[in-house]
Scaffold this motif. Structure first.
Motif, PDB file in Angstrom:
ATOM      1  N   MET A  24      84.325  19.241 -23.736  1.00 60.54           N
ATOM      2  CA  MET A  24      85.696  19.623 -23.430  1.00 60.54           C
ATOM      3  C   MET A  24      86.217  20.630 -24.459  1.00 60.54           C
ATOM      4  SD  MET A  24      86.254  18.193 -20.682  1.00 60.54           S
ATOM      5  CE  MET A  24      85.715  16.830 -19.662  1.00 60.54           C
ATOM      6  N   LEU A  25      86.812  21.698 -23.948  1.00 66.41           N
ATOM      7  CA  LEU A  25      87.355  22.747 -24.814  1.00 66.41           C
ATOM      8  C   LEU A  25      88.834  22.901 -24.551  1.00 66.41           C
ATOM      9  CD1 LEU A  25      86.468  25.022 -26.845  1.00 66.41           C
ATOM     10  CD2 LEU A  25      86.422  26.546 -24.878  1.00 66.41           C
ATOM     11  N   ALA A  26      89.629  23.025 -25.586  1.00 65.69           N
ATOM     12  CA  ALA A  26      91.074  23.154 -25.411  1.00 65.69           C
ATOM     13  C   ALA A  26      91.421  24.419 -24.671  1.00 65.69           C
ATOM     14  CB  ALA A  26      91.762  23.146 -26.772  1.00 65.69           C
ATOM     15  N   GLY A  27      90.663  25.504 -24.865  1.00 68.08           N
ATOM     16  CA  GLY A  27      90.909  26.760 -24.149  1.00 68.08           C
ATOM     17  C   GLY A  27      90.356  27.919 -24.932  1.00 68.08           C
ATOM     18  N   VAL A  52      81.448  28.988 -18.838  1.00 68.46           N
ATOM     19  CA  VAL A  52      82.370  28.115 -18.119  1.00 68.46           C
ATOM     20  C   VAL A  52      81.838  27.862 -16.713  1.00 68.46           C
ATOM     21  CG1 VAL A  52      84.699  27.886 -17.182  1.00 68.46           C
ATOM     22  CG2 VAL A  52      84.363  28.931 -19.422  1.00 68.46           C
ATOM     23  N   ILE A  53      81.931  26.611 -16.285  1.00 72.81           N
ATOM     24  CA  ILE A  53      81.547  26.238 -14.916  1.00 72.81           C
ATOM     25  C   ILE A  53      82.759  25.626 -14.232  1.00 72.81           C
ATOM     26  CG2 ILE A  53      80.082  24.763 -13.481  1.00 72.81           C
ATOM     27  CD1 ILE A  53      77.961  24.873 -15.629  1.00 72.81           C
ATOM     28  N   THR A 170      83.633  22.923 -18.778  1.00 72.46           N
ATOM     29  CA  THR A 170      83.927  22.820 -17.361  1.00 72.46           C
ATOM     30  C   THR A 170      85.430  22.809 -17.123  1.00 72.46           C
ATOM     31  OG1 THR A 170      83.545  21.523 -15.344  1.00 72.46           O
ATOM     32  CG2 THR A 170      83.911  20.295 -17.349  1.00 72.46           C
ATOM     33  N   THR A 171      85.826  23.299 -15.963  1.00 76.59           N
ATOM     34  CA  THR A 171      87.235  23.279 -15.588  1.00 76.59           C
ATOM     35  C   THR A 171      87.344  23.032 -14.093  1.00 76.59           C
ATOM     36  OG1 THR A 171      89.324  24.496 -15.710  1.00 76.59           O
ATOM     37  CG2 THR A 171      87.371  25.763 -15.125  1.00 76.59           C
ATOM     38  N   TYR A 180      92.344  29.731 -20.123  1.00 79.93           N
ATOM     39  CA  TYR A 180      91.963  31.088 -19.731  1.00 79.93           C
ATOM     40  C   TYR A 180      90.591  31.405 -20.296  1.00 79.93           C
ATOM     41  CZ  TYR A 180      91.375  36.087 -19.588  1.00 79.93           C
ATOM     42  OH  TYR A 180      90.842  37.323 -19.363  1.00 79.93           O
ATOM     43  N   CYS A 181      89.821  32.172 -19.536  1.00 73.57           N
ATOM     44  CA  CYS A 181      88.543  32.637 -20.036  1.00 73.57           C
ATOM     45  C   CYS A 181      88.166  33.910 -19.288  1.00 73.57           C
ATOM     46  CB  CYS A 181      87.459  31.580 -19.861  1.00 73.57           C
ATOM     47  SG  CYS A 181      86.028  31.899 -20.915  1.00 73.57           S
ATOM     48  N   ASP A 182      87.635  34.862 -20.006  1.00 70.96           N
ATOM     49  CA  ASP A 182      87.213  36.120 -19.387  1.00 70.96           C
ATOM     50  C   ASP A 182      86.145  35.837 -18.330  1.00 70.96           C
ATOM     51  OD1 ASP A 182      85.585  38.702 -19.135  1.00 70.96           O
ATOM     52  OD2 ASP A 182      87.257  39.329 -20.412  1.00 70.96           O
ATOM     53  N   PRO A 183      86.226  36.504 -17.183  1.00 75.88           N
ATOM     54  CA  PRO A 183      85.265  36.271 -16.090  1.00 75.88           C
ATOM     55  C   PRO A 183      83.805  36.395 -16.494  1.00 75.88           C
ATOM     56  CG  PRO A 183      87.100  37.587 -15.307  1.00 75.88           C
ATOM     57  CD  PRO A 183      87.286  37.459 -16.783  1.00 75.88           C
ATOM     58  N   GLU A 184      83.517  37.208 -17.513  1.00 77.61           N
ATOM     59  CA  GLU A 184      82.118  37.379 -17.902  1.00 77.61           C
ATOM     60  C   GLU A 184      81.516  36.092 -18.456  1.00 77.61           C
ATOM     61  OE1 GLU A 184      81.182  39.515 -21.660  1.00 77.61           O
ATOM     62  OE2 GLU A 184      83.345  39.944 -21.689  1.00 77.61           O
TER      63      GLU A 184
END
Length: 205
Positions: A24-27, A52-53, A170-171, A180-184
């Motif tokens: 788990m990642l805060a963001g 990210v999945i 995962t989200t 938020y995460c860049d699409p790449e």
């Protein structure tokens, strides 16, 4: 599970347990200060490689997940139908018994007691059957979840055999672990494609 109001399985969450494979990642934010960049870099100056999945996309597009979900829902619906029919039959027989009692239709007290005991036994058997069906469905759900977890874990290891990815998170719409995460960084499509490729090859064998 099938008669009690609060025991129905939420099928949207049937396979969500496989999210345990991710840390788990805060963001991860798009803009960072210079000090943050220093903390988030590795010796060669690049950002820490993460991936990210999206759980929702996997569940919606992984053929095994879609098929398994449909099969599990059909089993639940069939079990509910079977229990409903048995319960209705028992209720009708109990109503008949009540009418006989009210009209003194039984030829002896022994016959009335025997019929009462028979109906009571049917009721107990029905409760036991409901518990067994519920338990069987939960075990099937757990088995499918573990199978899904193993498949995704195997695909991630294959995607990352060069060791470039250091963290996988995962989200989903249920739990927003990544704001938020860049699409790449999103490897959902790659994971789903590999999962489906493996699944289809397995069906051909």
């Amino acid at each position: 599970m099938f008669v009690r109001k609060n025991s129905k399985i939420d099928m949207k969450k049937v396979f969500f347990a496989f999210a345990a494979l991710a840390v788990m990642l805060a963001g991860c934010k798009n803009s960072q200060s210079e000090s943050e960049k220093k903390l988030a870099t590795i010796p060669d100056g690049q950002f820490v490689p993460i991936a990210v999945i999206n759980t929702d996309s996997v569940l919606a597009n992984y053929e095994f997940a879609v098929q398994a979900n449909d099969e599990l829902m059909n089993k639940q619906e069939n079990a509910r139908l079977d229990l409903s029919e048995r319960a209705r039959s028992l209720q009708n027989d109990m109503a008949t018994f009540q009418k006989k009692m009210e009209n003194n239709a039984f030829l002896s007290r022994e016959r009335a007691e025997s019929e009462y005991n028979r109906l009571q036994k049917r009721q107990e058997d029905l409760q036991q059957l409901e518990a067994k069906m519920s338990d069987d469905l939960m075990k099937e759900q757990q088995r499918l979840t573990e199978q899904m977890h193993d498949s995704i874990d195997s695909v991630i290891k294959e995607l990352n055999k060069d060791g470039k990815i250091k963290l996988v998170v995962t989200t989903s719409s249920l739990i927003e672990t990544v704001l938020y995460c860049d699409p790449e960084y999103d490897i959902t499509e790659q994971v789903v494609d590999m999962l489906n490729e493996r699944w289809n090859k397995g069906k051909e064998k």
